[in-house]
Design a protein around this motif. Structure first.
Motif, PDB file in Angstrom:
ATOM      1  N   SER A   1       0.830  -1.215   0.000  1.00 58.70           N
ATOM      2  CA  SER A   1       0.000   0.000   0.000  1.00 58.70           C
ATOM      3  C   SER A   1       0.859   1.258   0.000  1.00 58.70           C
ATOM      4  O   SER A   1       0.494   2.267  -0.610  1.00 58.70           O
ATOM      5  CB  SER A   1      -0.939   0.007   1.212  1.00 58.70           C
ATOM      6  OG  SER A   1      -0.214   0.068   2.424  1.00 58.70           O
ATOM      7  N   VAL A   2       2.004   1.215   0.659  1.00 56.18           N
ATOM      8  CA  VAL A   2       2.893   2.381   0.689  1.00 56.18           C
ATOM      9  C   VAL A   2       3.420   2.681  -0.713  1.00 56.18           C
ATOM     10  O   VAL A   2       3.481   3.836  -1.149  1.00 56.18           O
ATOM     11  CB  VAL A   2       4.059   2.147   1.677  1.00 56.18           C
ATOM     12  CG1 VAL A   2       4.985   3.361   1.717  1.00 56.18           C
ATOM     13  CG2 VAL A   2       3.536   1.843   3.078  1.00 56.18           C
TER      14      VAL A   2
ATOM     15  N   ILE B   1       1.687  11.359  -0.942  1.00 57.28           N
ATOM     16  CA  ILE B   1       2.883  11.322  -0.087  1.00 57.28           C
ATOM     17  C   ILE B   1       2.631  10.356   1.070  1.00 57.28           C
ATOM     18  O   ILE B   1       1.642  10.483   1.786  1.00 57.28           O
ATOM     19  CB  ILE B   1       3.211  12.724   0.449  1.00 57.28           C
ATOM     20  CG1 ILE B   1       3.576  13.652  -0.714  1.00 57.28           C
ATOM     21  CG2 ILE B   1       4.347  12.668   1.464  1.00 57.28           C
ATOM     22  CD1 ILE B   1       3.767  15.098  -0.302  1.00 57.28           C
ATOM     23  N   PRO B   2       3.522   9.371   1.273  1.00 54.53           N
ATOM     24  CA  PRO B   2       3.282   8.377   2.315  1.00 54.53           C
ATOM     25  C   PRO B   2       3.708   8.826   3.708  1.00 54.53           C
ATOM     26  O   PRO B   2       4.707   9.535   3.867  1.00 54.53           O
ATOM     27  CB  PRO B   2       4.136   7.191   1.861  1.00 54.53           C
ATOM     28  CG  PRO B   2       5.312   7.834   1.196  1.00 54.53           C
ATOM     29  CD  PRO B   2       4.744   9.062   0.498  1.00 54.53           C
ATOM     30  N   ILE B   3       2.911   8.407   4.690  1.00 48.90           N
ATOM     31  CA  ILE B   3       3.330   8.477   6.096  1.00 48.90           C
ATOM     32  C   ILE B   3       3.259   7.029   6.576  1.00 48.90           C
ATOM     33  O   ILE B   3       2.179   6.481   6.770  1.00 48.90           O
ATOM     34  CB  ILE B   3       2.397   9.354   6.953  1.00 48.90           C
ATOM     35  CG1 ILE B   3       2.249  10.746   6.357  1.00 48.90           C
ATOM     36  CG2 ILE B   3       2.920   9.436   8.391  1.00 48.90           C
ATOM     37  CD1 ILE B   3       1.212  11.606   7.073  1.00 48.90           C
ATOM     38  N   ALA B   4       4.411   6.383   6.733  1.00 51.75           N
ATOM     39  CA  ALA B   4       4.458   4.946   7.020  1.00 51.75           C
ATOM     40  C   ALA B   4       5.109   4.683   8.370  1.00 51.75           C
ATOM     41  O   ALA B   4       5.821   5.540   8.919  1.00 51.75           O
ATOM     42  CB  ALA B   4       5.224   4.219   5.926  1.00 51.75           C
TER      43      ALA B   4
ATOM     44  N   VAL C   1      10.453   3.801   1.756  1.00 46.04           N
ATOM     45  CA  VAL C   1      10.465   5.259   1.971  1.00 46.04           C
ATOM     46  C   VAL C   1      11.900   5.731   2.179  1.00 46.04           C
ATOM     47  O   VAL C   1      12.297   6.167   3.263  1.00 46.04           O
ATOM     48  CB  VAL C   1       9.555   5.647   3.152  1.00 46.04           C
ATOM     49  CG1 VAL C   1       9.392   7.181   3.212  1.00 46.04           C
ATOM     50  CG2 VAL C   1       8.183   5.014   3.021  1.00 46.04           C
ATOM     51  N   LEU C   2      12.679   5.602   1.118  1.00 44.92           N
ATOM     52  CA  LEU C   2      14.072   6.044   1.110  1.00 44.92           C
ATOM     53  C   LEU C   2      14.198   7.222   0.148  1.00 44.92           C
ATOM     54  O   LEU C   2      13.352   7.423  -0.727  1.00 44.92           O
ATOM     55  CB  LEU C   2      14.989   4.897   0.679  1.00 44.92           C
ATOM     56  CG  LEU C   2      14.881   3.594   1.481  1.00 44.92           C
ATOM     57  CD1 LEU C   2      15.824   2.530   0.912  1.00 44.92           C
ATOM     58  CD2 LEU C   2      15.193   3.834   2.954  1.00 44.92           C
ATOM     59  N   SER C   3      15.260   7.974   0.297  1.00 45.72           N
ATOM     60  CA  SER C   3      15.432   9.148  -0.563  1.00 45.72           C
ATOM     61  C   SER C   3      15.653   8.719  -2.018  1.00 45.72           C
ATOM     62  O   SER C   3      16.177   7.626  -2.284  1.00 45.72           O
ATOM     63  CB  SER C   3      16.606   9.999  -0.083  1.00 45.72           C
ATOM     64  OG  SER C   3      17.816   9.249  -0.152  1.00 45.72           O
ATOM     65  N   GLU C   4      15.254   9.565  -2.936  1.00 47.35           N
ATOM     66  CA  GLU C   4      15.433   9.317  -4.376  1.00 47.35           C
ATOM     67  C   GLU C   4      16.118  10.535  -4.979  1.00 47.35           C
ATOM     68  O   GLU C   4      15.587  11.640  -4.930  1.00 47.35           O
ATOM     69  CB  GLU C   4      14.069   9.094  -5.030  1.00 47.35           C
ATOM     70  CG  GLU C   4      14.140   8.735  -6.498  1.00 47.35           C
ATOM     71  CD  GLU C   4      14.741   7.361  -6.753  1.00 47.35           C
ATOM     72  OE1 GLU C   4      15.305   7.172  -7.851  1.00 47.35           O
ATOM     73  OE2 GLU C   4      14.653   6.484  -5.869  1.00 47.35           O
ATOM     74  N   ASP C   5      17.315  10.305  -5.508  1.00 40.63           N
ATOM     75  CA  ASP C   5      18.120  11.411  -6.045  1.00 40.63           C
ATOM     76  C   ASP C   5      18.323  12.500  -4.992  1.00 40.63           C
ATOM     77  O   ASP C   5      18.303  13.707  -5.296  1.00 40.63           O
ATOM     78  CB  ASP C   5      17.453  12.014  -7.289  1.00 40.63           C
ATOM     79  CG  ASP C   5      17.347  11.018  -8.437  1.00 40.63           C
ATOM     80  OD1 ASP C   5      18.189  10.107  -8.516  1.00 40.63           O
ATOM     81  OD2 ASP C   5      16.400  11.143  -9.242  1.00 40.63           O
TER      82      ASP C   5
END
Length: 464
Positions: free
Chosen positions: A371-372, A381-384, A395-399
């Motif tokens: 689901s995330v 925008i996810p809040i997990a 939910v890790l950084s991208e670029d």
């Protein structure tokens, strides 16, 4: 004592007869194995990520090995090849090449958690042995594929001469569960009666350790074990001790279908979506309490958000849980701010995701978190929860850009909600775009590619 000896002597012939019958059944079934993959999935109507994996796995086998039949072992008596194929596309957007064959199981009660109020894990695990025996006596395939996490069935499948393949979403028991019992933490799988008692906690620790040992033995019977995340990989490697037979295959997420949704969307009101089955571990009440706190702390000039719960109910217990959630929303005076969408179809889910600005998830140690990924792919925008799959893989950084928020308690979730609501539109869109890019790593195509690469050598190297 003397009276017991004659009774035991009389029982020996009966025991021998049972052993002979079992051996005869196994020998006969081994000799009549069909050129097929049998998918052990007793609940083909659960509507969760596990069911999506099932249908994508069936499609992958149909594409990779067209000469193999795909057979579904299900306890849903109204399931038919046509209804399951229709469900696959209507609920998940997965179009099978042709409908699967169906084997109906009549002993599913032996794996239902309501059958075992106490010692649920061992009860369901031993019950799965009976269910697998029924399944394999009816139809014995060359390949037995468990997509529901019933590891205790693997020795049974090997007895019948099957190659055992499994897709493990999460370990039945984990070291984290054991540590919580040791810390006497109360939660859905460790009730307050036990957590408050040193004696009962010690007994449960012994039970968990014994079960871990048994789980390790049966799990090691798999010829191939696919796992869905880094967190699950770590635990299964430690528990089963077969690192060379374990492959990480991320679950199939509908990233391509969701990525076509526009990032810019109406924020009047801002919609927060929660997609999860109404099960205890999904912690819906925490989300509701966090939403209530965010509403309470909302600045007067901020738009009032709306919370949308979207999920399926497997049974009466889930229905009661959903009703309790509705009652609690009324108690918090949030009736006009909270919506409930039960058992929606695929097109409805896409529509709801396309209107959401925020996606909320709160399960502790969620093994992966489909689901995330769906939130991120759709532009929400996810809040997990700050643990396991979301923390380690998703939910890790991208670029170098933030893709969402992680939280652990009501206050942290409420703060994250308020932070997103208060963001300038340009900043919110930038984060949503980074999250969408991150989600592309978990596509259905990536699953098909990795699944085929994992099972291909076993299927190609097995002679009939």
């Amino acid at each position: 004592m003397a009276l017991g000896v004659p009774i035991l002597i009389k029982l020996v012939p009966l025991l021998l007869l049972y052993i002979i019958i079992i051996v005869a059944v196994v020998v006969r079934r081994r000799a009549s194995r069909r050129k097929a993959v049998g998918f052990f999935h007793p609940y083909t109507n659960d509507g969760g990520g596990g069911e999506r994996v099932l249908w994508c796995a069936v499609k992958a086998v149909q594409e990779e090995s067209p000469d193999l039949d795909c057979v579904i072992y299900t306890g849903d008596h109204d399931a038919s090849p046509q209804s399951l194929a229709a469900r696959s596309i209507n609920r998940f957007g997965v179009k099978l090449i042709h409908p699967p064959k169906v084997v109906h199981l009549h002993k599913r009660k032996w794996v239902e958690e309501t059958t075992y109020p106490r010692f649920t894990m061992i009860g369901q695990s031993l019950g799965s042995v009976l269910l697998a025996w029924e399944a394999l006596c009816i139809f014995t395939p060359l390949y037995y594929c468990d997509t529901s996490g019933y590891a205790f069935t693997y020795p049974v499948a090997r007895m019948f001469g099957c190659k055992v393949i499994c897709y493990t979403h999460y370990p039945t028991i984990s070291l984290d569960m054991l540590s919580r019992v040791q810390a006497r933490s109360s939660m859905y799988n460790n009730d307050a009666l036990i957590s408050r008692s040193v004696f009962f906690s010690q007994l449960k620790i012994v039970y968990y350790k014994l079960f871990s040992w048994m789980y390790g033995i049966v799990g090691s019977c798999a010829h191939l074990a696919m796992v869905n995340s880094s967190w699950t990989l770590t635990h299964i490697q430690l528990l089963w001790g077969i690192p060379d037979r374990i492959k990480r295959v991320y679950p199939p997420c509908d990233t391509s279908g969701l990525q076509v949704l526009p990032l810019e969307r109406s924020t009047e009101p801002i919609k927060i979506i929660s997609v999860a089955q109404f099960r205890p571990e999904k912690a819906h009440l925490l989300q509701l309490e966090a939403f209530a706190l965010a509403i309470k702390n909302l600045d007067a000039n901020m738009p009032r958000p709306k919370l949308q719960f979207v999920g399926s109910c497997r049974n009466e217990a889930d229905e009661k849980r959903l009703q309790h959630l509705k009652d609690r929303a009324s108690e918090l005076k949030l009736d006009s701010d909270v919506e409930f969408h039960k058992n929606v179809n695929y097109s409805e889910l896409v529509s709801l995701l396309g209107g959401a600005t925020v996606g909320i998830h709160s399960m502790i140690d969620e093994h992966f978190g489909i689901s995330v990924v769906e939130y991120m792919a759709s532009g929400a925008i996810p809040i997990a929860h700050n643990s396991a799959g979301p923390k380690m893989d998703i939910v890790l950084s991208e670029d170098g850009k933030q893709t969402g928020f992680l939280a652990e308690n009501v206050e942290e979730y409420a703060d994250a909600i308020l932070t997103i609501i208060g963001m300038p539109v340009s900043e919110r869109l930038e984060m949503a775009a980074a999250a969408r890019k991150r989600a592309s790593q978990f596509s259905e195509q990536r699953f098909y590619q990795d699944f085929k690469a994992a099972v291909g050598p076993i299927i190609r190297n097995t002679s009939t």
